[in-house]
Every structure is written in C-alpha cells, then in structure tokens.
Enzyme design. Structure first.
Site, PDB file in Angstrom:
ATOM      1  N   ASN A  51      13.915  -5.203 -28.782  1.00  0.00           N
ATOM      2  CA  ASN A  51      14.542  -6.333 -29.086  1.00  0.00           C
ATOM      3  C   ASN A  51      16.050  -5.604 -29.393  1.00  0.00           C
ATOM      4  O   ASN A  51      16.175  -5.309 -30.373  1.00  0.00           O
ATOM      5  CB  ASN A  51      14.260  -6.994 -30.514  1.00  0.00           C
ATOM      6  CG  ASN A  51      12.879  -7.673 -30.300  1.00  0.00           C
ATOM      7  OD1 ASN A  51      12.762  -8.910 -30.038  1.00  0.00           O
ATOM      8  ND2 ASN A  51      11.845  -6.968 -31.036  1.00  0.00           N
ATOM      9  N   GLU A  52      16.863  -5.820 -28.191  1.00  0.00           N
ATOM     10  CA  GLU A  52      18.019  -5.445 -28.403  1.00  0.00           C
ATOM     11  C   GLU A  52      19.279  -6.178 -29.024  1.00  0.00           C
ATOM     12  O   GLU A  52      18.873  -6.960 -29.584  1.00  0.00           O
ATOM     13  CB  GLU A  52      18.843  -5.278 -26.627  1.00  0.00           C
ATOM     14  CG  GLU A  52      17.682  -4.582 -25.761  1.00  0.00           C
ATOM     15  CD  GLU A  52      17.651  -2.914 -26.101  1.00  0.00           C
ATOM     16  OE1 GLU A  52      18.318  -2.526 -26.956  1.00  0.00           O
ATOM     17  OE2 GLU A  52      17.329  -2.370 -25.023  1.00  0.00           O
TER      18      GLU A  52
END
Length: 641
Positions: free
Chosen positions: A164-165
């Site tokens: 999850n950037e």
C-alpha cells in the site's frame, strides 16, 4: 537512562503508537515470536484456530527463524495455524527466486508442521482479467477463517505497509497495485537490474490490514529511523500509510535501537523530560542546536538554549559562553591530518596516540572496494606517513560483477592468448560455456562455480591494483574470502566458526596497533553487518592477549551513510587534490563503475556517494564554525576491552 512516569507521559505526547525498542533485530524478533507462540498455544488449549497475517522481505527473516526454532526445539506445533500473506509480485511464478510464495516455504512453511492447505499467499499467475474476483475471494477467505488475530508488518522507506503505497485509501481491500519507483528501487537488490523488478503487485488493502485484531510492525536499521519517526510521531496521513496505524486500537511498533534513532526521546531527549547529561548527549544537544538555528557554536546565546528546551545546560555551565567554548574545543580536537597519530610530543587531545610513531595498520574491507570508497583519503595518508598498512578484503564480492563485464574480461583473456600464440582452447571453451549459460540464465539464478570464481578474480585484481595505486606492497593485501559470503546469491549464510577463525588467525599473524573496520550497518544486503560481527567475535577471543593492549579499533562508514556529527571522534581532513586522488583510486574498480548490480535505492556511483558524503561532513564542521576543508572522512573508536 531511567524514565519516570512523567517522562513516559511526555514521550506519549510525541509517540502516537506504542513502541517497543530492543537492542537488536534478533532480540526484537524473539519477542514477537514469543507473543505469536503464546497465542498459538492458547488457541490450541481452546481447540481453536490461530489466524496469522504474514509479511515477507528481509525484515521478518529472524522472526521466521525463531518460529522454526520454537517448533524444532520447544515443540511448538502449527497444526492449528492458518496464515494469509500480505502480498506478492505480479506477474511472477510461485517458484521464481523472488516469489514470496517461495520465500515463505524456504523460510518457514517447509520447516514446520503447518498443513499445506492452511497457508495462503496471493497468486502472481492469475490472469489479469480475473484478479479483481480473485482478490475479493481472498478477503472473504480471511473473514471466513475468523479474521486475522495477529498481523505482522514491515515498513517501506516511503511508509508503505504491504504494498500500500503513499496515497492508498484507508478503505482499500486486497487488489492489484502499481509499485512506487522508490519501492522498486528498495527491492532491486533481489533482482539483477531495475528493469526486471516487477511494476505491479497484489496486496492486502489497508482496510483488510486494519481488521486484524492486533498489528505488530517491525523495523530494523538506521535507514528505517526517519520513516518510523514520521509514522509514530507525525500526522496520520495516507501519504505515509504506516502513520494510519495510529488509528488502529491494538498496534505496536517493535524496532531495534538503530531504527529508534529519530524518535524525539532519543534524538532530543531533553524535550521529553529530565535526562542524564552525559558528555555525548551534551555534544549532541549543542551541535543539533547550532545546526538547527544555522549558527556557529560560538555564536549560540543563553536565549537560544532557553528557547529550545536546553535551560538545564545553561544552569549547569553558568552561561552559553562557557558551554560553547568547551564543546567547540572538543569538536575541534577531532580534526587531524595524522590518522596514525602525529609523531613527536604527546598531544593529549589528539584522536590517536603518537607512539608508536610507525604503526602496523590493518584495514578490514568487507568488499574489495570499501577500503578506497569509504576511507581512501585516510588509507593513502597512512601509507604516505610511513605506517605499515595492510588491507584484509573480507569477501570476494563476486555477485557484484555484471555478466556483461564478465564476458568482456574472458574475451580479453582469449584475445591475449591468441596474440601471443598461447593455446587458447581452454579459455575459448570457458567463454563459450559462459555465454551459453548467461543466454538462458534466469533472473537472480546462481552463477556456476566457474563463473563465480572468475568474477571473484576480477574484483581481486581490481583490489590489488588499488593497493599498487596507494603504494603498499602486494603481500600486504590479504584476500580472506570468508565462507559466509560464498552462496552465489544476495542472501548470505550466517556468520560461522570458520569466518571467525580466519579473522583470528590474520589478527594474530599481523598483531596490528591500529585496526579500521566498516561500522556501516545500513548496507542493504547485510554483508557489512556480518563482516563486523565476525571482527567483533574475533576481537573478543583475542582481547586478553598481550599485544591487544596496544591495539586501537576505528570504525568507518560504508557507501550508504555517515556518522552523525556528534558521534565523530576522528575527522581526517582532505584537500581538493586529495579528493581527486581518492576518486581516481575508486575508478580502478571498473567492474563497479556506471552500472552496479544490487546497489540499493541510491543510483549515484560510488565515487559520487563518497565525495558527497565527505564534502557534507566538512560542510557540517564549517557550519559549526570550525576550519573549512574540501572533505573529511569520519571515524568512531570502538572499545573492545
């Protein structure tokens, strides 16, 4: 340092997530393993399953090794355990070297008694048009199992958890995502080059992670310190996904001491309550204040100290003037042009002893170029000032030679033999075999033993050429080829008895009065850390021998970072000509020039990193009001007795 209840409240005012700090990654991993084991046994007693969320990468390796140990040595059974992994590259085959499916089997599942149908890892082979449906089913499977009891996480340098950037939605579920370039760079060490690092991955979403009943996030090393601080003390924002864990009701960060360095309680402990003012902490406070305000040390005022939480120091010293003079002189005395000690009268405040005037010096170089990259100016200076300088190249460095450079090297050998009518049938066959292997070689596949040997020879020749360039005799170059390194892969074996004994033997043979070794634990592949542990283990065995009483050990940093200004105990000043001399020495390592395999997130060449770092150290001294030099190499003394 003892912390009272008032200090804990002050720490809590900075830290929005509970943080447990352990001396090392191994000790921290053991603590996590014990918590997981306790829950597994509790659920076994109740005849219930235990649902675990698992992470991959270098961070959880110690954790999985400890869980395997608990299974094999203490009878911990995993028969009631169901696991769900966070993520997987896409597309990727499950048996690929970089696959997280393969990682989990090699590090955990193949060594414990978990039934095969009870661990789940995202499938990197699912057709793209079926991924959305597959991911929804993955989340439903977690819910059907009863939800995750403990979710284990790592943290990326940009704050990502799972994949999850920055910018990920807190309501996101398991899905296909595009990897941030910084994440790809950070993971590039697993692949031969950046072009082969996947651009996509399947990851649990933040919502999926947040449904876990308990979240344990691990972080090791100084390179994680800044993002740990931002996540724990900064605003909760989707630009730092790990900071969103501030909103989780049962989350804890478990970190090692190096990863805690940027937390206020360590970086500026005077802001969290009463603290014990050691000489090191005073220097840290004074230098931090001067750099923060952009003032030389001697220009700091009582008001500056009082307005920045440092009134205690003014009370202790009576005035800023007295404190400034003391710290200015102390930092000034770290600067030297004589790293082996200045001959002549004893200088009580000089970093090194004057006697013996001509020392036997041993420089430990983890890779065949760390000596010139990290302390090339000092290396050259020691030789020029008449010391008997030896270099111990601890590893072969063979995996850091590109296939293209290898073929060029063998091709030269074939051409050389042909030029002088030497039978080249053998070398031609070696070249043909190497080309054939490389043509079908898979990403990160282990080279043949023959190719590894030639790559090691390339690096050894470059190291010998560097020694000739500096001027030391060829017999003063010692190639140790420590066995822990010789896996042919990025992942190395743990330190072994043979590694330690080889080091003990060399130290006994040379009996140096001065030792330099890499104290840089930010090396992304861990080689420097193992090399340092080997040296420390050898020194521990030798510390009672008579010659060791006259031996001083200095630690330098590698290509990845530098000592903080308040830590530096010896700063070797360099002129512009000496900077250029060092650069030319680094250029000798042609196999490491332009394109370097496995170089981590920093795309600069090694000579650029070295010059920028050395110039920055000199600039910091200048900002503090000391002499201005072109560059400085910094060292910290290690006390092993």
């Amino acid at each position: 340092m003892t912390i009272n209840h008032q200090e804990i409240e002050l720490i809590d005012s900075f830290e929005q997530i509970a943080v447990d700090i352990h001396p090392s990654a191994k000790e921290a991993s053991r603590a996590i393993a014990q918590e997981i084991a306790a829950l597994i046994r509790e659920r076994q007693a109740a005849n219930q399953p235990c649902i675990l969320g698992m992470a991959t990468g270098s961070t959880p390796k110690y954790l999985y090794a400890e869980l395997v140990r608990l299974h094999k040595e203490e009878g911990l059974s995993f028969k009631n355990v169901i696991t769900f992994n966070l993520d997987e590259y896409y597309p990727i085959e499950p048996d690929a070297l970089q696959s997280y499916n393969r990682f989990m089997k090699e590090h955990l599942f193949n060594h414990i008694d978990i039934p095969e149908g009870q661990y789940f890892i995202p499938d990197g082979t699912i057709p793209k048009d079926q991924i959305k449906q597959y991911c929804a089913a993955y989340d439903k499977r977690i819910e059907a199992a009863g939800g995750i009891d403990i979710q284990v996480l790592g943290i990326g340098n940009n704050g990502h958890i799972g994949f999850n950037e920055p910018g990920a939605n807190i309501n996101s579920h398991t899905r296909l995502v595009t990897l941030d370039n910084s994440t790809r760079l950070a993971n590039a060490y697993e692949f031969p080059n950046m072009s082969q690092v996947p651009r996509l991955a399947i990851t649990m979403g933040l919502s999926t992670i947040f449904k876990a009943k308990r979240v344990l996030l691990m972080a090791w090393g100084s390179h994680k310190a800044k993002i740990v601080c931002r996540s724990v003390e900064g605003h909760s924002t989707d630009q730092v996904p790990a900071s969103l864990l501030q909103q989780h009701p049962n989350c804890k960060f478990i970190i090692d001491e190096q990863a805690s360095a940027e937390l206020t309680r360590f970086k500026e402990p005077w802001l969290t309550g009463d603290c014990e003012w050691t000489p090191g902490l005073i220097r840290k406070a004074v230098t931090s204040l001067a750099l923060k305000l952009g003032k030389p040390i001697l220009m700091l005022t009582d008001k500056d100290y009082n307005e920045n939480g440092l009134n205690d120091l003014i009370v202790q010293y009576g005035s800023a003037y007295e404190l400034n003079i003391k710290e200015f002189n102390s930092i000034r005395d770290t600067i030297t042009g004589w790293p082996g000690g200045k001959p002549g009268p004893q200088l009580p405040n000089h970093p090194e002893r004057s006697e013996p005037a001509k020392k036997r010096v041993l420089i430990f170089s983890p890779h065949p170029d760390d000596d010139i990259i990290s302390m090339g100016g000092t290396f050259i200076r020691l030789h020029e000032q008449g010391h008997d300088v030896h270099v111990a190249y601890q590893t072969s460095g063979n995996i850091a030679v590109t296939d293209e450079f290898l073929l060029r090297f063998i091709d030269f050998a074939v051409g050389f033999e042909g030029m002088f009518d030497i039978d080249r049938s053998k070398s031609s066959q070696i070249l043909d075999d190497a080309r054939a292997f490389i043509n079908v070689k898979k990403p990160s596949q282990k080279d043949t033993s023959e190719i590894r040997a030639i790559k090691g020879l390339i690096r050894r020749c470059e190291a010998k050429a560097t020694c000739r360039y500096v001027g030391i005799a060829e017999e003063n170059a010692h190639f140790m080829n420590l066995p822990f390194y010789e896996t042919g892969l990025v992942e190395k074996k743990p330190m072994g008895e043979e590694d330690i004994q080889l080091t003990v033997d060399l130290l006994r043979k040379l009996k140096p009065q001065q030792i330099y070794c890499a104290g840089d634990l930010a090396d992304p592949h861990g080689t420097h850390k193992v090399c340092l542990d080997v040296i420390f283990a050898a020194l521990d065995r030798l510390k009672h021998e008579e010659w060791m009483k006259d031996c001083w050990v200095w630690l330098y940093k590698g290509a990845w970072q530098e000592w903080d200004i308040h830590e530096i105990e010896m700063a070797v000043a360099m002129s512009p000509d000496q900077v250029m001399q060092k650069r030319l020495g680094i250029f000798i390592h042609q196999s490491q020039k332009d394109v370097v395999p496995f170089q981590g997130t920093d795309l600069r060449e090694f000579w650029q990193r070295a010059e920028d770092r050395n110039a920055n150290t000199a600039n910091l001294y200048d900002q503090l009001g000391l002499q201005k030099y072109a560059a400085m190499e910094a060292f910290v003394r290690y006390h092993f007795m």
